[in-house]
Scaffold this active site. Structure first.
Site, PDB file in Angstrom:
ATOM      1  CD  GLU A  37     125.634  81.596 127.230  1.00 19.08           C
ATOM      2  OE1 GLU A  37     124.475  81.316 126.860  1.00 19.08           O
ATOM      3  OE2 GLU A  37     126.347  82.444 126.682  1.00 19.08           O
ATOM      4  CG  ASP A 105     131.290  74.823 112.822  1.00 20.01           C
ATOM      5  OD1 ASP A 105     131.679  73.697 112.475  1.00 20.01           O
ATOM      6  OD2 ASP A 105     130.082  75.115 112.967  1.00 20.01           O
ATOM      7  CG  ASP A 107     128.946  71.055 108.678  1.00 22.59           C
ATOM      8  OD1 ASP A 107     128.670  70.286 107.738  1.00 22.59           O
ATOM      9  OD2 ASP A 107     128.360  71.026 109.774  1.00 22.59           O
ATOM     10  CB  CYS A 117     132.205  60.896  97.431  1.00 22.61           C
ATOM     11  SG  CYS A 117     131.570  62.101  98.622  1.00 22.61           S
ATOM     12  CB  CYS A 119     128.487  62.381 100.712  1.00 28.28           C
ATOM     13  SG  CYS A 119     129.068  60.743 101.149  1.00 28.28           S
ATOM     14  NE  ARG A 159     124.134  64.016 110.992  1.00 30.15           N
ATOM     15  CZ  ARG A 159     122.907  64.489 110.828  1.00 30.15           C
ATOM     16  NH1 ARG A 159     122.561  65.647 111.367  1.00 30.15           N
ATOM     17  NH2 ARG A 159     122.007  63.807 110.130  1.00 30.15           N
ATOM     18  N   GLY A 161     131.853  67.235 110.755  1.00 30.38           N
ATOM     19  CA  GLY A 161     132.740  68.379 110.749  1.00 30.38           C
ATOM     20  C   GLY A 161     133.760  68.352 111.864  1.00 30.38           C
TER      21      GLY A 161
END
Length: 439
Positions: A37, A105, A107, A117, A119, A159, A161
């Site tokens: 798929e 995964d 992230d 920091c 972020c 981006r 992760g």
């Protein structure tokens, strides 16, 4: 950094269709590729997304034609099914998943409670990216050493992760229950350190070997990147070190070691790393924790061994490990790993928010997400290459800074994988021939 025109150029000149096809065909098994798929996310009008699932293609050439025709802003890859997914509506029954890589995964948004920091959310910086390097090393070692997997590909998400694709045949054939078991094996209750039970079991002085290994990997990162001001500042300011000392697991520890070190650190100028060592030494002396390098619990290249089995000593002895793990241990999106039919972003595509390519990660220590090629950069590099009449390359991506990423994937991951598959095929053929008496 991202536009329909740049994306069209990428799909026409740079996307490695042959690499993706060789990988997902697993030694030229056309049935595997044709029953895989693919999902496209289209954006015909800015801000209006169309999500198309259950697409399948006879081979990489047909996939290439579909991508260049539809120009998807995002490509996801799913499972291999019993039938081509494009025929799903025509199949009355018997449409089911048969295999899928074991995927993970990770992230940075899941680290927001410990990132200091500046972020949050989708923002990243070199300081917090170190969390991804830590996570990758812990997971890769665990998957290889504890489960015996060999063919693991890591990719930058484009981006904030990283994604892991475990491609051993044994991993691809895991049931949903087995996938959940593997994922749960790596999950620890990181939000429980300040509760009475802690992250680690308080009923025994032993610590699971997986967590011991994780601690051995993570403690140097913790000292280098989490403790100091130039990192996340856990022991860089009075307010931060007082907060840490107040989290000592027993009242006795807080009123003795914690109170004494608060006074001591106000009066002296020691580094965060020195403070960490002093804290561990004070706990060792106060609670009669013996140094023993053969013990199960390590700290700063030394191991604490309990001299008795009291609950208080057990909690003190593992507290430093809990602190390190809370601030460094991988934080998985565990649901991604549990189901065969869960989609995951295709490697080699482009992140629409950053324009960066989802490249393979080779050496995690040297990987820098801020130098990953962007679409405008690739177009410029191709123009510069074409201006050089002495340059020759088979694929356009070889003319750009994508070359080391894609060739590294081909050499270090794909070639060994295909070599093993071919060897298995030969072994099976010989076994069948022996059974038929052809030798």
């Amino acid at each position: 950094v991202f536009s329909p025109e740049l994306l069209k150029m990428y799909y026409a000149r740079f996307f490695p269709y042959s690499l993706l096809g060789s990988w997902l065909s697993y030694n030229n098994d056309s049935k595997l590729f044709s029953r895989r798929e693919f999902s496209f996310t289209l954006e015909p009008i800015p801000g209006e997304e169309i999500y198309i699932r259950y697409q399948s293609f006879s081979g990489p050439t047909e996939l290439e034609k579909a991508i260049q025709r539809r120009q998807p802003h995002k490509i996801d890859i799913g499972a291999v099914f019993s039938h081509p997914p494009k025929d799903k509506q025509a199949i009355q029954s018997g449409f089911y998943t048969v295999q899928r890589e074991l995927v993970f995964d990770i992230d940075l948004t899941d680290y927001d409670d410990i990132r200091q920091c500046g972020c949050t959310g989708a923002a990243i910086c070199p300081k917090c990216w170190t969390y991804m390097a830590m996570a990758l090393q812990v997971m890769d070692r665990g998957l290889r050493e504890d489960f015996g997997f060999q063919h693991i590909a890591w990719f930058y998400s484009g981006r904030r992760g990283v994604h892991a694709w475990v491609c051993d045949e044994e991993a691809r054939l895991l049931s949903n229950e087995a996938r959940a078991a593997v994922a749960n094996y790596f999950e620890i209750p990181l939000n429980k350190r300040n509760k009475s039970e802690g992250i680690l079991s308080s009923s025994s002085s032993s610590v699971h070997p997986m967590l011991e290994r994780a601690y051995d990997i993570l403690e140097p990162y913790f000292c280098q990147y989490v403790l100091p001001e130039e990192g996340h500042g856990l022991l860089a300011t009075p307010s931060r070190w007082e907060q840490l000392l107040d989290s000592l697991p027993t009242e006795t520890a807080r009123e003795t070691v914690g109170a004494n070190l608060k006074l001591k650190w106000k009066q002296e100028d020691s580094s965060p790393q020195e403070k960490w060592k002093q804290l561990l030494q004070h706990l060792r002396v106060k609670f009669d924790l013996d140094d023993n390098e053969n013990s199960a619990i390590q700290s700063s290249s030394k191991r604490f061994k309990l001299s008795s089995s009291t609950t208080e000593k057990q909690r003190i002895a593992v507290w430093h490990m809990e602190v390190v793990l809370e601030h460094t241990y991988p934080r998985l999106d565990i649901n991604v790993s549990k189901m065969q039919n869960h989609l995951l972003k295709s490697p080699f595509c482009v992140h629409p928010k950053t324009g960066r390519v989802c490249v393979p990660i080779g050496d995690v220590e040297s990987f820098d997400p801020f130098t990953v090629p962007t679409l405008p950069q690739l177009v410029q590099e191709l123009d510069d290459y074409c201006d050089d009449p002495t340059s020759h390359a088979e694929h356009d991506w070889q003319k750009t800074s994508l070359k080391p990423y894609f060739e590294g994937f081909q050499k270090d991951f794909l070639a060994p994988l295909l070599k093993e598959l071919r060897q298995r095929e030969r072994d099976q053929a010989e076994q069948q021939a022996a059974l038929r008496g052809e030798f």
